[in-house]
Scaffold this active site. Structure first.
Site, PDB file in Angstrom:
ATOM      1  CB  ALA A   1      47.929  35.721  35.463  1.00 13.99           C
ATOM      2  CG  MET A   2      42.542  38.356  36.743  1.00 10.54           C
ATOM      3  SD  MET A   2      41.341  39.232  37.778  1.00 10.54           S
ATOM      4  CE  MET A   2      39.972  39.451  36.611  1.00 10.54           C
ATOM      5  CB  SER A   3      44.908  38.683  29.964  1.00 12.43           C
ATOM      6  OG  SER A   3      43.695  38.038  29.593  1.00 12.43           O
ATOM      7  N   GLY A   4      42.405  40.547  31.285  1.00 10.92           N
ATOM      8  CA  GLY A   4      41.298  41.388  30.861  1.00 10.92           C
ATOM      9  C   GLY A   4      40.383  40.692  29.879  1.00 10.92           C
ATOM     10  N   GLY A   5      40.718  39.454  29.525  1.00  9.75           N
ATOM     11  CA  GLY A   5      39.888  38.669  28.619  1.00  9.75           C
ATOM     12  C   GLY A   5      38.893  37.801  29.364  1.00  9.75           C
TER      13      GLY A   5
ATOM     14  CG  ASP B   1      39.573  32.203  27.839  1.00 13.19           C
ATOM     15  OD1 ASP B   1      38.425  31.728  27.778  1.00 13.19           O
ATOM     16  OD2 ASP B   1      40.279  32.397  26.834  1.00 13.19           O
TER      17      ASP B   1
ATOM     18  CB  CYS C   1      54.956  37.098  26.933  1.00 13.07           C
ATOM     19  SG  CYS C   1      54.058  38.045  28.185  1.00 13.07           S
TER      20      CYS C   1
ATOM     21  N   GLY D   1      44.243  31.518  32.827  1.00 14.99           N
ATOM     22  CA  GLY D   1      43.091  31.057  32.059  1.00 14.99           C
ATOM     23  C   GLY D   1      43.461  30.268  30.826  1.00 14.99           C
TER      24      GLY D   1
ATOM     25  CB  CYS E   1      49.706  42.061  23.361  1.00 14.01           C
ATOM     26  SG  CYS E   1      51.390  41.958  24.012  1.00 14.01           S
TER      27      CYS E   1
END
Length: 367
Positions: free
Chosen positions: A24-28, A30, A115, A139, A211
């Site tokens: 799961a990639m949040s774009g951050g 980690d 969430c 992450g 967010c």
């Protein structure tokens, strides 16, 4: 450098090259490092980013349009596939609407927990399984150990970045499928690894805000549901009217600043009554409590909470260092918590997370 970042196999008796991992990639930084590290270790990585709302402001949140592009760029530079899934409708219905509902009920929500509970670890986890992947990786800074058919969840080695508080609602069944490879590392070293991988997000600041709140939460509520912002009375603990407020959604329990009253002594918000639309204020002594009630408990131990009580440590907010307490079970998945050595501000809508040392036992919502 990779020798300093050894992790246990994600799936027992299965080599990395035969293990399919959804990250799961949040774009951050980690989640980007988690994906890049696993890719380098030979795992078959699939990056997935959830498009939760349309925000290009980049004001410290996550999972907006800019973050999606960051995640996509990381995946492209490392050479593993990446997909974006549009979850805006589900996020609006189950997280944002719940956020507004909670404030209108005189409570203070934690949308990040909601969430995780209903979007990431329910919907995304189901999507991961439908893809035939072996595990879902995030992450988050939290540790999970499986031993003797039991799952143990611990605070992160980096106590300043520990996120166990926000994952208290994650169930045993979900935990069986989840992996948290960063839990044994410190954030400073994760950033060093991001630079080592030459990731574009290596210096990206950590997300700090809710967010979907790009201005203030008050303005967000006023914009999305203006009919909930109603004027009412500010009263003291004896019921005397002291002034007028512009909506209980503008207040939280324990608030001192911005109440809008002149007073010789500091005044704090001690109660929010949505039925009468009144805000009660008083001295700090009227605010502190050593007893609280929680509901919708998620308990990670096989043994239930004994009716005689269980000695634990509880955290009433993410930054709370913890207080010793005894928890007593009630009916209908509720419990009473008695603080032993201190009095705290108890804020309905927040979480009470229960620990034994650094092991997280579960938690519930303060009611």
């Amino acid at each position: 450098m990779l020798d300093d970042f050894k992790i246990d196999p994600l799936v027992k008796n299965k080599s990395p090259s035969s293990t399919t991992v959804v990250v799961a990639m949040s774009g951050g930084v980690d989640s980007s490092v988690a994906a890049a590290l696993l890719h380098k270790l030979g795992y078959k990585v699939i990056g997935i980013t959830l498009q939760l709302y349309n925000n290009t402001s980049g004001k410290g949140g996550c999972c907006g349009s800019t973050d999606t592009q960051d995640a996509k760029q990381v995946a492209s530079s490392m050479g593993f596939p990446h997909y974006t899934l549009n979850y805006e409708k589900a996020f609006r219905e189950e997280v944002i609407e719940n956020f507004i509902d909670t404030y209108t009920q005189g409570k203070t929500p934690i949308p990040c927990v909601k969430c995780n509970q209903v979007i990431k670890f329910r919907d995304l986890l189901n999507t991961t399984k439908s893809l035939g992947a072996d595990v879902l990786v995030t992450g988050h800074y939290i540790r999970k150990v499986e031993q003797d058919d039991e799952i143990y969840v611990y605070s992160s080695k980096d106590t300043k970045k520990d996120q166990s508080y926000f994952l208290f609602a994650t169930t045993i069944e979900q935990l069986k499928f989840l992996r948290f490879p960063l839990g044994n590392f410190h954030k400073d070293n994760i950033r060093k690894l991001a630079k080592y991988f030459n990731l574009s997000v290596a210096a990206k600041p950590d997300s700090q805000n809710i967010c979907f709140v790009t201005d203030t939460y008050k303005n967000t509520i006023a914009h999305l549901r203006p009919q909930t912002v109603k004027k009412g009375h500010i009263i003291d603990t004896n019921g005397n009217i002291l002034g007028e407020h512009n909506g209980i959604v503008n207040f939280t329990i324990g608030q001192r600043r911005g109440i809008g009253l002149a007073s010789k002594e500091p005044l704090y918000v001690t109660k929010l009554n949505p039925d009468t639309n009144e805000v009660t204020v008083g001295p700090k002594s009227a605010l502190l409590q050593n007893k609280l009630h929680i509901e919708d408990i998620n308990w990670l131990l096989k043994d239930k909470i004994p009716y005689s009580g269980l000695s634990v440590k509880v955290k009433l907010r993410s930054s709370h260092s913890g207080s010793t307490a005894i928890i007593y079970p009630n009916d209908m998945n509720k419990a009473t918590v008695i603080l032993q050595d201190t009095y705290c501000t108890v804020t309905p809508g927040q979480a009470c997370v229960v620990y034994d040392g650094d092991r997280m036992l579960g938690g519930g919502w303060i009611c």
